[in-house]
Design a protein around this motif. Structure first.
Motif, PDB file in Angstrom:
ATOM      1  N   SER A 196       1.588 -16.386   9.366  1.00 41.97           N
ATOM      2  CA  SER A 196       0.279 -15.750   9.303  1.00 41.97           C
ATOM      3  C   SER A 196       0.284 -14.746   8.161  1.00 41.97           C
ATOM      4  N   PHE A 197      -0.868 -14.603   7.529  1.00 46.39           N
ATOM      5  CA  PHE A 197      -1.034 -13.706   6.386  1.00 46.39           C
ATOM      6  C   PHE A 197      -2.043 -12.627   6.765  1.00 46.39           C
ATOM      7  N   GLU A 198      -1.650 -11.390   6.571  1.00 46.16           N
ATOM      8  CA  GLU A 198      -2.528 -10.262   6.869  1.00 46.16           C
ATOM      9  C   GLU A 198      -2.715  -9.443   5.591  1.00 46.16           C
ATOM     10  N   LYS A 199      -3.964  -9.261   5.196  1.00 49.32           N
ATOM     11  CA  LYS A 199      -4.270  -8.466   4.012  1.00 49.32           C
ATOM     12  C   LYS A 199      -4.112  -6.996   4.382  1.00 49.32           C
ATOM     13  N   LEU A 200      -3.368  -6.257   3.580  1.00 47.30           N
ATOM     14  CA  LEU A 200      -3.133  -4.825   3.825  1.00 47.30           C
ATOM     15  C   LEU A 200      -3.994  -4.004   2.887  1.00 47.30           C
ATOM     16  N   GLY A 201      -4.546  -2.914   3.415  1.00 43.36           N
ATOM     17  CA  GLY A 201      -5.339  -1.948   2.661  1.00 43.36           C
ATOM     18  C   GLY A 201      -5.762  -2.408   1.375  1.00 43.36           C
ATOM     19  N   VAL A 258      -3.773  -6.256  -4.388  1.00 45.06           N
ATOM     20  CA  VAL A 258      -3.887  -6.789  -3.036  1.00 45.06           C
ATOM     21  C   VAL A 258      -2.477  -6.970  -2.496  1.00 45.06           C
ATOM     22  N   ARG A 259      -2.249  -6.435  -1.322  1.00 45.98           N
ATOM     23  CA  ARG A 259      -0.946  -6.576  -0.663  1.00 45.98           C
ATOM     24  C   ARG A 259      -1.148  -7.339   0.634  1.00 45.98           C
ATOM     25  N   HIS A 260      -0.142  -8.142   0.989  1.00 44.99           N
ATOM     26  CA  HIS A 260      -0.203  -8.931   2.209  1.00 44.99           C
ATOM     27  C   HIS A 260       1.066  -8.750   3.028  1.00 44.99           C
ATOM     28  N   ARG A 261       0.926  -8.885   4.312  1.00 44.11           N
ATOM     29  CA  ARG A 261       2.082  -8.969   5.204  1.00 44.11           C
ATOM     30  C   ARG A 261       2.108 -10.400   5.706  1.00 44.11           C
ATOM     31  N   VAL A 296      10.846  -8.269   3.675  1.00 45.27           N
ATOM     32  CA  VAL A 296      11.204  -8.717   2.331  1.00 45.27           C
ATOM     33  C   VAL A 296      10.110  -8.217   1.397  1.00 45.27           C
ATOM     34  N   THR A 297      10.485  -7.723   0.228  1.00 43.83           N
ATOM     35  CA  THR A 297       9.515  -7.270  -0.757  1.00 43.83           C
ATOM     36  C   THR A 297       9.591  -8.196  -1.964  1.00 43.83           C
ATOM     37  N   ILE A 298       8.438  -8.777  -2.307  1.00 43.63           N
ATOM     38  CA  ILE A 298       8.371  -9.688  -3.442  1.00 43.63           C
ATOM     39  C   ILE A 298       7.443  -9.068  -4.476  1.00 43.63           C
ATOM     40  N   GLY A 299       7.951  -8.859  -5.672  1.00 40.37           N
ATOM     41  CA  GLY A 299       7.174  -8.251  -6.743  1.00 40.37           C
ATOM     42  C   GLY A 299       6.087  -9.177  -7.269  1.00 40.37           C
ATOM     43  N   SER A 300       5.382  -8.716  -8.264  1.00 39.98           N
ATOM     44  CA  SER A 300       4.329  -9.504  -8.908  1.00 39.98           C
ATOM     45  C   SER A 300       4.950 -10.480  -9.903  1.00 39.98           C
ATOM     46  N   ASP A 301       4.236 -11.574 -10.162  1.00 43.89           N
ATOM     47  CA  ASP A 301       4.651 -12.566 -11.161  1.00 43.89           C
ATOM     48  C   ASP A 301       6.019 -13.164 -10.824  1.00 43.89           C
TER      49      ASP A 301
END
Length: 127
Positions: A122-127, A110-113, A4-9
């Motif tokens: 679980s939250f994983e910080k991506l690059g 900041v992007r997370h999976r 799922v892709t969730i945009g900003s704001d």
């Protein structure tokens, strides 16, 4: 499962479900308990099961400018530059002015999976 892709704001109400492969556009609002089965256009308010467009958040000209000038990339918490939040166009003008004057600074994205295993997330910080 498709991601799922969730945009900003974006605001997603309690008990809402978002199906795999769906993209929720920047600035959208998903109402409480909605079931999102299709992509949501930026700056839309959706609700229901399945979720349907309730209304756009802003007029098309405002949406176009918000998408062209992603204000969430700036550190607006620490700025002392006044921003009139009740008027989106004036707020974007004030942010551009603050950036030009060096009073508002860009922050790295900041992007997370987010993965789910049963009831655990679980939250994983991506690059």
């Amino acid at each position: 499962m498709k991601p799922v892709t969730i945009g900003s704001d974006v605001w997603i109400g309690t008990a809402a479900a978002v199906m795999g492969g769906v993209t929720i556009g920047d600035g959208s609002i998903v109402a409480y308990g909605s079931v999102v089965t299709r992509d949501v256009e930026p700056y839309s308010v959706v609700g229901g099961a399945p979720a349907k467009l309730i209304r756009p958040r802003f007029k098309p000209a405002v949406v176009a400018r918000l998408l062209a000038e992603p204000w969430w990339r700036y550190d607006l918490v620490r700025t002392t530059h006044p921003i009139p939040w009740r008027d989106p166009m004036a707020a974007l003008d004030a942010i551009a002015e603050g950036v030009a004057k060096g009073l508002i600074h860009e922050i790295p994205p900041v992007r997370h999976r987010i993965t789910r295993n049963g009831t655990q997330f679980s939250f994983e910080k991506l690059g």
